[in-house]
Write a protein that holds these residues in place. Structure first.
Motif, PDB file in Angstrom:
ATOM      1  N   LEU A   1     -12.199   3.875  -0.237  1.00 58.69           N
ATOM      2  CA  LEU A   1     -11.440   4.950   0.408  1.00 58.69           C
ATOM      3  C   LEU A   1     -11.424   6.217  -0.440  1.00 58.69           C
ATOM      4  O   LEU A   1     -11.620   7.329   0.065  1.00 58.69           O
ATOM      5  N   ALA A   2     -11.172   6.050  -1.751  1.00 59.58           N
ATOM      6  CA  ALA A   2     -11.005   7.212  -2.633  1.00 59.58           C
ATOM      7  C   ALA A   2     -12.311   7.961  -2.861  1.00 59.58           C
ATOM      8  O   ALA A   2     -12.305   9.189  -3.007  1.00 59.58           O
ATOM      9  N   VAL A   3     -13.428   7.256  -2.899  1.00 63.60           N
ATOM     10  CA  VAL A   3     -14.720   7.926  -3.070  1.00 63.60           C
ATOM     11  C   VAL A   3     -15.075   8.692  -1.800  1.00 63.60           C
ATOM     12  O   VAL A   3     -15.604   9.811  -1.857  1.00 63.60           O
ATOM     13  N   ASP A   4     -14.751   8.117  -0.644  1.00 63.02           N
ATOM     14  CA  ASP A   4     -15.042   8.793   0.622  1.00 63.02           C
ATOM     15  C   ASP A   4     -14.158  10.022   0.803  1.00 63.02           C
ATOM     16  O   ASP A   4     -14.620  11.051   1.302  1.00 63.02           O
ATOM     17  N   LYS A   5     -12.873   9.917   0.394  1.00 57.28           N
ATOM     18  CA  LYS A   5     -11.947  11.039   0.551  1.00 57.28           C
ATOM     19  C   LYS A   5     -11.023  11.113  -0.652  1.00 57.28           C
ATOM     20  O   LYS A   5      -9.934  10.537  -0.660  1.00 57.28           O
ATOM     21  N   PRO A   6     -11.435  11.804  -1.722  1.00 54.26           N
ATOM     22  CA  PRO A   6     -10.611  11.899  -2.936  1.00 54.26           C
ATOM     23  C   PRO A   6      -9.502  12.934  -2.794  1.00 54.26           C
ATOM     24  O   PRO A   6      -9.727  14.122  -3.001  1.00 54.26           O
ATOM     25  N   VAL A   7      -8.320  12.496  -2.401  1.00 54.85           N
ATOM     26  CA  VAL A   7      -7.192  13.406  -2.234  1.00 54.85           C
ATOM     27  C   VAL A   7      -6.008  12.925  -3.062  1.00 54.85           C
ATOM     28  O   VAL A   7      -5.835  11.729  -3.291  1.00 54.85           O
ATOM     29  N   SER A   8      -5.187  13.863  -3.526  1.00 54.63           N
ATOM     30  CA  SER A   8      -3.954  13.509  -4.204  1.00 54.63           C
ATOM     31  C   SER A   8      -2.993  12.935  -3.162  1.00 54.63           C
ATOM     32  O   SER A   8      -2.801  13.508  -2.103  1.00 54.63           O
ATOM     33  N   GLY A   9      -2.406  11.800  -3.465  1.00 56.45           N
ATOM     34  CA  GLY A   9      -1.557  11.135  -2.483  1.00 56.45           C
ATOM     35  C   GLY A   9      -2.281  10.004  -1.801  1.00 56.45           C
ATOM     36  O   GLY A   9      -1.687   9.220  -1.069  1.00 56.45           O
ATOM     37  N   SER A  10      -3.549   9.899  -2.042  1.00 59.58           N
ATOM     38  CA  SER A  10      -4.506   8.919  -1.551  1.00 59.58           C
ATOM     39  C   SER A  10      -4.013   7.968  -0.472  1.00 59.58           C
ATOM     40  O   SER A  10      -4.109   8.261   0.708  1.00 59.58           O
ATOM     41  N   PHE A  11      -3.461   6.814  -0.885  1.00 65.94           N
ATOM     42  CA  PHE A  11      -3.238   5.761   0.098  1.00 65.94           C
ATOM     43  C   PHE A  11      -2.155   6.094   1.116  1.00 65.94           C
ATOM     44  O   PHE A  11      -2.104   5.487   2.182  1.00 65.94           O
ATOM     45  N   VAL A  12      -1.283   7.075   0.828  1.00 66.33           N
ATOM     46  CA  VAL A  12      -0.339   7.542   1.845  1.00 66.33           C
ATOM     47  C   VAL A  12      -1.122   8.253   2.946  1.00 66.33           C
ATOM     48  O   VAL A  12      -0.887   8.040   4.147  1.00 66.33           O
ATOM     49  N   THR A  13      -2.070   9.082   2.529  1.00 67.68           N
ATOM     50  CA  THR A  13      -2.937   9.766   3.487  1.00 67.68           C
ATOM     51  C   THR A  13      -3.797   8.774   4.255  1.00 67.68           C
ATOM     52  O   THR A  13      -3.964   8.897   5.474  1.00 67.68           O
ATOM     53  N   TYR A  14      -4.357   7.786   3.545  1.00 66.50           N
ATOM     54  CA  TYR A  14      -5.202   6.785   4.198  1.00 66.50           C
ATOM     55  C   TYR A  14      -4.414   5.987   5.238  1.00 66.50           C
ATOM     56  O   TYR A  14      -4.919   5.663   6.304  1.00 66.50           O
TER      57      TYR A  14
ATOM     58  N   SER B   1      -1.052   4.224  10.895  1.00 67.14           N
ATOM     59  CA  SER B   1      -0.192   5.058  11.743  1.00 67.14           C
ATOM     60  C   SER B   1       0.655   5.960  10.861  1.00 67.14           C
ATOM     61  O   SER B   1       0.894   5.655   9.687  1.00 67.14           O
ATOM     62  N   SER B   2       1.132   7.047  11.427  1.00 66.47           N
ATOM     63  CA  SER B   2       1.996   7.972  10.682  1.00 66.47           C
ATOM     64  C   SER B   2       3.320   7.312  10.332  1.00 66.47           C
ATOM     65  O   SER B   2       3.877   7.539   9.245  1.00 66.47           O
ATOM     66  N   THR B   3       3.815   6.485  11.239  1.00 61.16           N
ATOM     67  CA  THR B   3       5.081   5.791  10.983  1.00 61.16           C
ATOM     68  C   THR B   3       4.965   4.865   9.785  1.00 61.16           C
ATOM     69  O   THR B   3       5.832   4.847   8.903  1.00 61.16           O
ATOM     70  N   TRP B   4       3.875   4.087   9.741  1.00 62.77           N
ATOM     71  CA  TRP B   4       3.652   3.191   8.599  1.00 62.77           C
ATOM     72  C   TRP B   4       3.459   3.998   7.320  1.00 62.77           C
ATOM     73  O   TRP B   4       3.963   3.618   6.262  1.00 62.77           O
ATOM     74  N   ALA B   5       2.716   5.100   7.399  1.00 61.01           N
ATOM     75  CA  ALA B   5       2.482   5.935   6.220  1.00 61.01           C
ATOM     76  C   ALA B   5       3.792   6.449   5.647  1.00 61.01           C
ATOM     77  O   ALA B   5       3.977   6.491   4.420  1.00 61.01           O
TER      78      ALA B   5
ATOM     79  N   SER C   1      -1.044  -2.030   2.028  1.00 59.26           N
ATOM     80  CA  SER C   1      -1.427  -0.873   2.833  1.00 59.26           C
ATOM     81  C   SER C   1      -2.822  -0.374   2.461  1.00 59.26           C
ATOM     82  O   SER C   1      -3.599   0.035   3.335  1.00 59.26           O
ATOM     83  N   ILE C   2      -3.148  -0.392   1.172  1.00 61.28           N
ATOM     84  CA  ILE C   2      -4.479   0.030   0.723  1.00 61.28           C
ATOM     85  C   ILE C   2      -5.548  -0.856   1.359  1.00 61.28           C
ATOM     86  O   ILE C   2      -6.547  -0.370   1.914  1.00 61.28           O
TER      87      ILE C   2
ATOM     88  N   VAL D   1      11.903   3.840  10.669  1.00 65.57           N
ATOM     89  CA  VAL D   1      12.816   4.039  11.803  1.00 65.57           C
ATOM     90  C   VAL D   1      13.178   5.520  11.933  1.00 65.57           C
ATOM     91  O   VAL D   1      13.164   6.093  13.031  1.00 65.57           O
ATOM     92  N   TRP D   2      13.511   6.144  10.791  1.00 58.02           N
ATOM     93  CA  TRP D   2      13.855   7.578  10.798  1.00 58.02           C
ATOM     94  C   TRP D   2      12.704   8.408  11.361  1.00 58.02           C
ATOM     95  O   TRP D   2      12.909   9.269  12.221  1.00 58.02           O
ATOM     96  N   TYR D   3      11.484   8.143  10.877  1.00 59.05           N
ATOM     97  CA  TYR D   3      10.329   8.925  11.306  1.00 59.05           C
ATOM     98  C   TYR D   3      10.057   8.712  12.797  1.00 59.05           C
ATOM     99  O   TYR D   3       9.773   9.670  13.537  1.00 59.05           O
ATOM    100  N   HIS D   4      10.155   7.467  13.260  1.00 59.77           N
ATOM    101  CA  HIS D   4       9.895   7.145  14.663  1.00 59.77           C
ATOM    102  C   HIS D   4      10.846   7.911  15.577  1.00 59.77           C
ATOM    103  O   HIS D   4      10.408   8.556  16.553  1.00 59.77           O
ATOM    104  N   PHE D   5      12.135   7.868  15.278  1.00 58.24           N
ATOM    105  CA  PHE D   5      13.110   8.535  16.142  1.00 58.24           C
ATOM    106  C   PHE D   5      13.045  10.054  16.011  1.00 58.24           C
ATOM    107  O   PHE D   5      13.315  10.779  16.974  1.00 58.24           O
TER     108      PHE D   5
END
Length: 459
Positions: A64-77, A83-87, A373-374, A441-445
């Protein structure tokens, strides 16, 4: 993510040693006592299993990191591939991981310094070291990388020195005990005095000891050559685990009876002290202090990058996503530090070694969620590439897919289930679950409310 503003000042050397900085913390030097106390010599199998899980996670993260090296990595992945909720849930849980773990390292440093200078309380030492770590994290990122490199190097050299000394003790070349052989290793109830199930029961604490390897993914957005540096760091995981965990601990339980291990002092110091090497034992107090500062350093780095990623994805206050003139997420650093200080203050009113174990266990749960999650993100990512027929374009591929990925997921799920049946860890599990669920739950609602408001505006 606007990664262009992040300062790519981390060199390959920095990245390799940063991945070690998070792994060899005071949890290793002190927490190993808990593992030995529960599992006896069979702890070596527990560490081998933990090492295998770490390797699986790192192989997934590398793809994942080689394909898309971003700060925050696995949250972004997680946002892109699950899903955004899981992230949101895993991002906040990971942040809480370090908010729980960094204070445990500062507390360990405070305990050590309080032994040397008892007129100054543990709390003030913890605050003092927190300020040092804060300053390092607010400097240019290459200063963080350089300081972490040297701190990690001290820990590595200490473990090499212990390995040599323990080996000489086993051979009878140090001390008057003669050749030891397996007399200590199997002398107090055999290899598994508390049964082989105890191996499983200690896995959560062991996974805590290994936490920190994933920080190289968070650092990918600030690395000069991520496509080159990250695969090297992953390939080195195997020998690092063997050289820095398996061999030293094997020698440790060969010279120290497992029933003398505890959280009261470093088992490494206790082991050499009983053979008359009190000076070497005192040296380990300094090493633990270094380990605590180093792991706090890399831990605060990881927490701040996770918070920064959450803010950039509108899952935390947007102001926390701003960078200072050095390209550092200074506001995320300060908020993370304030949360750490709050935990330290809680400890100040209840200074008990049980609290230390509890902090390790809470971070074990939330850290395992991040690792799951990773692997999950990589599984979904690879499946997408297979469907598109673009797997050949990947610059790094997780080997033996999907077996490595699925083992990384389900082995950790099993370890978390085991927490339910472990009295020492049950409360930590029940405290950890809301840390994952409540942000989701907070993000979903919140999103549901925003969608409703937008729909009304269109009418």
């Amino acid at each position: 993510m606007n990664e262009s503003k992040m300062n790519r000042g981390l060199k390959n050397r920095h990245l390799q040693l940063i991945s070690l900085g998070g792994v060899i913390g005071s949890g290793y030097f002190l927490g190993t006592g808990y593992v030995l106390e529960k599992a006896g010599p069979a702890a070596i199998l527990a560490y081998l299993l933990g090492g295998l899980i770490v390797l699986c996670v790192m192989l997934c993260l590398a793809e994942l990191a080689v394909d898309k090296p971003v700060s925050g990595s696995f949250v972004t992945y997680a946002q892109e591939h699950i899903s955004s909720t899981w992230a949101c849930g895993v991002g906040w849980a990971y942040w809480i991981t370090w908010v729980a773990y960094v204070p445990s390292e500062m507390i360990a440093a405070g305990i050590i310094m309080n032994n040397f200078l008892p007129m100054v309380s543990q709390l003030w030492w913890a605050v003092f070291f927190s300020l040092i770590v804060t300053c390092i994290n607010l400097f240019h990122v290459d200063k963080f990388g350089e300081s972490e490199s040297w701190l990690s190097l001290i820990k590595i050299l200490a473990l090499v020195a212990f390995t040599v000394v323990a080996g000489l003790i086993c051979l009878g070349l140090i001390g008057d005990q003669g050749f030891i052989g397996t007399s200590v290793l199997l002398g107090s109830g055999g290899f598994a005095p508390n049964g082989y199930w105890s191996i499983v029961l200690t896995m959560v604490i062991i996974l805590v000891n290994f936490q920190g390897t994933e920080i190289i993914g968070l650092a990918a957005g600030e690395c000069k050559e991520p496509a080159k540096s990250i695969p090297i760091a992953v390939r080195n995981v195997t020998w690092r685990i063997i050289a820095l965990y398996i061999i030293p601990i094997s020698l440790l339980i060969s010279i120290l009876p497992w029933d003398k291990a505890s959280l009261e002092e470093s088992v490494f110091a206790a082991a050499v002290n009983q053979y008359g090497l009190t000076g070497f034992g005192a040296f380990f107090a300094f090493v633990i202090l270094t380990a605590a500062i180093s792991c706090s350093n890399s831990g605060l780095y990881g927490a701040a990058r996770a918070m920064h990623a959450l803010a950039k994805m509108d899952m935390a206050p947007k102001s926390l996503g701003k960078l200072n003139n050095n390209g550092m997420p200074s506001r995320s650093v300060m908020v993370s530090l304030w949360a750490c200080w709050a935990v330290i203050l809680i400890y100040a009113f209840n200074p008990d070694s049980v609290i230390y174990t509890y902090l390790l266990a809470v971070s074990g749960f939330t850290g395992a969620i991040a690792w799951i999650s990773i692997c999950w993100s990589q599984y979904r990512f690879r499946k997408q590439k297979i469907a598109e027929g673009t797997v050949a374009e990947l610059r790094y591929k997780t080997p033996l897919f999907p077996y490595v990925t699925l083992f990384g997921i389900w082995a950790q799920v099993f370890c978390l289930v085991v927490m339910v049946f472990t009295p020492d860890l049950q409360e930590a599990l029940f405290a950890g679950i809301p840390m994952l669920i409540l942000p989701m739950v907070w993000y979903h609602f919140r999103e549901k409310h925003r969608a409703a408001v937008a729909a009304r505006a269109l009418r």
